[in-house]
Design an enzyme around this catalytic site. Structure first.
Site, PDB file in Angstrom:
ATOM      1  N   LYS A   1       0.847  -1.205   0.000  1.00  0.00           N
ATOM      2  CA  LYS A   1       0.000   0.000   0.000  1.00  0.00           C
ATOM      3  C   LYS A   1       0.875   1.244   0.000  1.00  0.00           C
ATOM      4  O   LYS A   1       0.616   2.216  -0.728  1.00  0.00           O
ATOM      5  CB  LYS A   1      -0.938  -0.020   1.217  1.00  0.00           C
ATOM      6  CG  LYS A   1      -2.025  -1.087   1.110  1.00  0.00           C
ATOM      7  CD  LYS A   1      -2.761  -1.376   2.417  1.00  0.00           C
ATOM      8  CE  LYS A   1      -3.718  -2.561   2.203  1.00  0.00           C
ATOM      9  NZ  LYS A   1      -4.451  -2.958   3.407  1.00  0.00           N
TER      10      LYS A   1
ATOM     11  N   ASP B   1     -11.629   2.358   3.564  1.00  0.00           N
ATOM     12  CA  ASP B   1     -12.000   0.943   3.431  1.00  0.00           C
ATOM     13  C   ASP B   1     -13.502   0.750   3.249  1.00  0.00           C
ATOM     14  O   ASP B   1     -13.944  -0.352   2.927  1.00  0.00           O
ATOM     15  CB  ASP B   1     -11.626   0.193   4.724  1.00  0.00           C
ATOM     16  CG  ASP B   1     -10.209  -0.361   4.719  1.00  0.00           C
ATOM     17  OD1 ASP B   1      -9.797  -0.888   3.679  1.00  0.00           O
ATOM     18  OD2 ASP B   1      -9.550  -0.284   5.778  1.00  0.00           O
TER      19      ASP B   1
ATOM     20  N   GLN C   1      -5.164  -1.418   9.512  1.00  0.00           N
ATOM     21  CA  GLN C   1      -5.024  -2.779   8.982  1.00  0.00           C
ATOM     22  C   GLN C   1      -5.643  -3.786   9.952  1.00  0.00           C
ATOM     23  O   GLN C   1      -5.350  -3.775  11.151  1.00  0.00           O
ATOM     24  CB  GLN C   1      -3.534  -3.086   8.745  1.00  0.00           C
ATOM     25  CG  GLN C   1      -3.258  -4.409   8.082  1.00  0.00           C
ATOM     26  CD  GLN C   1      -3.736  -4.498   6.627  1.00  0.00           C
ATOM     27  OE1 GLN C   1      -3.802  -3.488   5.925  1.00  0.00           O
ATOM     28  NE2 GLN C   1      -4.072  -5.678   6.180  1.00  0.00           N
TER      29      GLN C   1
HETATM   30  N1  GUN Z   1      -7.052  -6.857   6.173  1.00  0.00           N
HETATM   31  C1  GUN Z   1      -7.238  -7.629   5.078  1.00  0.00           C
HETATM   32  N2  GUN Z   1      -7.782  -6.911   4.078  1.00  0.00           N
HETATM   33  C2  GUN Z   1      -7.945  -5.661   4.545  1.00  0.00           C
HETATM   34  C3  GUN Z   1      -8.460  -4.459   3.963  1.00  0.00           C
HETATM   35  O1  GUN Z   1      -8.897  -4.402   2.805  1.00  0.00           O
HETATM   36  N3  GUN Z   1      -8.459  -3.379   4.783  1.00  0.00           N
HETATM   37  C4  GUN Z   1      -8.014  -3.418   6.060  1.00  0.00           C
HETATM   38  N4  GUN Z   1      -8.080  -2.302   6.788  1.00  0.00           N
HETATM   39  N5  GUN Z   1      -7.547  -4.512   6.632  1.00  0.00           N
HETATM   40  C5  GUN Z   1      -7.513  -5.628   5.863  1.00  0.00           C
END
Ligand code: GUN
Length: 286
Positions: free
Chosen positions: A47, A114, A91
């Site tokens: 990311k 998200d 996350q």
């Molecule tokens: N953990 C696994 N996939 C994601 C996601 O798309 N966003 C977040 N915040 N955590 C995750």
């Protein structure tokens, strides 16, 4: 047909880069990682890299697993009031002593990149969403790119998580698919899967979906990112999906591979959402 998420993600990122440059703004994404789970670390690194390549502002906060809930809450609130940050991503999963819902609820819905906040998740279920969760958005984008018809099709989503299963089912339903959400307690899962014209596997079980689980000519989307031990690889593991690709691929009309399928699309859609929130913050409406 192999649904090449890696190639499509590169096209999407380029579009985002061009639009951002044209607008003359710098979207800012904050990513908060608590703990040292190595899969989460690798997602967060990807990311950060994507942000930097697009010229976005990237703020990554790597916190110890012992971080108290109150401290994380304060960090989120500080990011809420930071004008340089348009998107906040905490996350998941978080360590057991932290209430995930409490943290998600604290994120300003206007910075909820998200689409996990109940306000945004609720809007998604109503059909009035402004942004969409990254992985489900990536699934829809790849289906559309390859001109796969959704309307009237039987879609089966395996997995009922808030991150993928539930929102993916909702987006497919908005596009007029007849959707079944299957999960670990579903009776005769292979039989349910065989009804699918579009099968989305998002369970986290390596190679679970076998050749005899799929209908001839179905479209299969593999969201699994499972590490399986492999001593021949430099890192000691290789990535496999939830779908047994070798068995399933000869039977289906289209399938997304792992790696190189939905994973890169998720990151590209995160960038797309960050730009959308930055535009919103600048009062830019298309
Ligand atoms: N953990 C696994 N996939 C994601 C996601 O798309 N966003 C977040 N915040 N955590 C995750």
């Amino acid at each position: 047909m192999i649904l090449d998420g890696k190639a499509l993600a590169a096209i999407e990122r380029e579009k985002i880069r061009e639009e951002t440059q044209k607008l003359g703004i710098q979207p800012g994404l904050a990513v908060v990682l608590v703990g040292d789970d190595s899969a989460s670390q690798s997602y967060v690194n990807s990311k950060e890299k994507a942000c930097l390549e697009l010229g976005f502002l990237s703020r990554v906060m790597r916190l110890p697993a012992s971080t108290p809930e109150a401290e994380l809450l304060q960090i989120v609130m500080d990011l809420n009031s930071d004008k340089s940050i348009n998107g906040i991503l905490v996350q998941l999963p978080l360590p057991g002593h932290i209430d995930e819902n409490l943290i998600i609820d604290a994120i300003d819905p206007d910075k909820d990149v998200d689409c996990f906040h109940p306000f945004n998740f609720g809007r998604l279920f109503i059909g009035s969403q402004i942004i969409e969760p990254c992985t489900p958005k990536g699934i829809m984008r790849i289906l559309d790119h390859y001109m796969i018809e959704i309307k009237g099709k039987n879609a089966v989503v395996i997995g009922r998580s808030n991150i993928v299963g539930k929102p993916a089912a909702m987006l497919l339903m908005q596009r007029h698919a007849t959707v079944t959400i299957a999960h670990s307690r579903t009776v005769d899962l292979p039989e349910v899967c065989r009804r699918a014209d579009i099968l989305v596997a998002a369970v986290g079980k390596p190679l679970m979906v076998k050749g005899d689980w799929v209908k001839e000519g179905a479209v299969v989307i593999d969201v699994g990112t499972n590490r399986v031990p492999d001593s021949t690889r430099p890192k000691g593991y290789r990535m496999v999906g939830d779908v047994d690709f070798a068995e399933v691929e000869p039977k289906v009309s289209a399938i997304s591979p792992v790696p190189g399928g939905i994973g890169p699309m998720t990151i590209a859609m995160l960038m797309s959402n960050t730009l959308a929130l930055a535009k919103y913050a600048h009062g830019i409406i298309d």
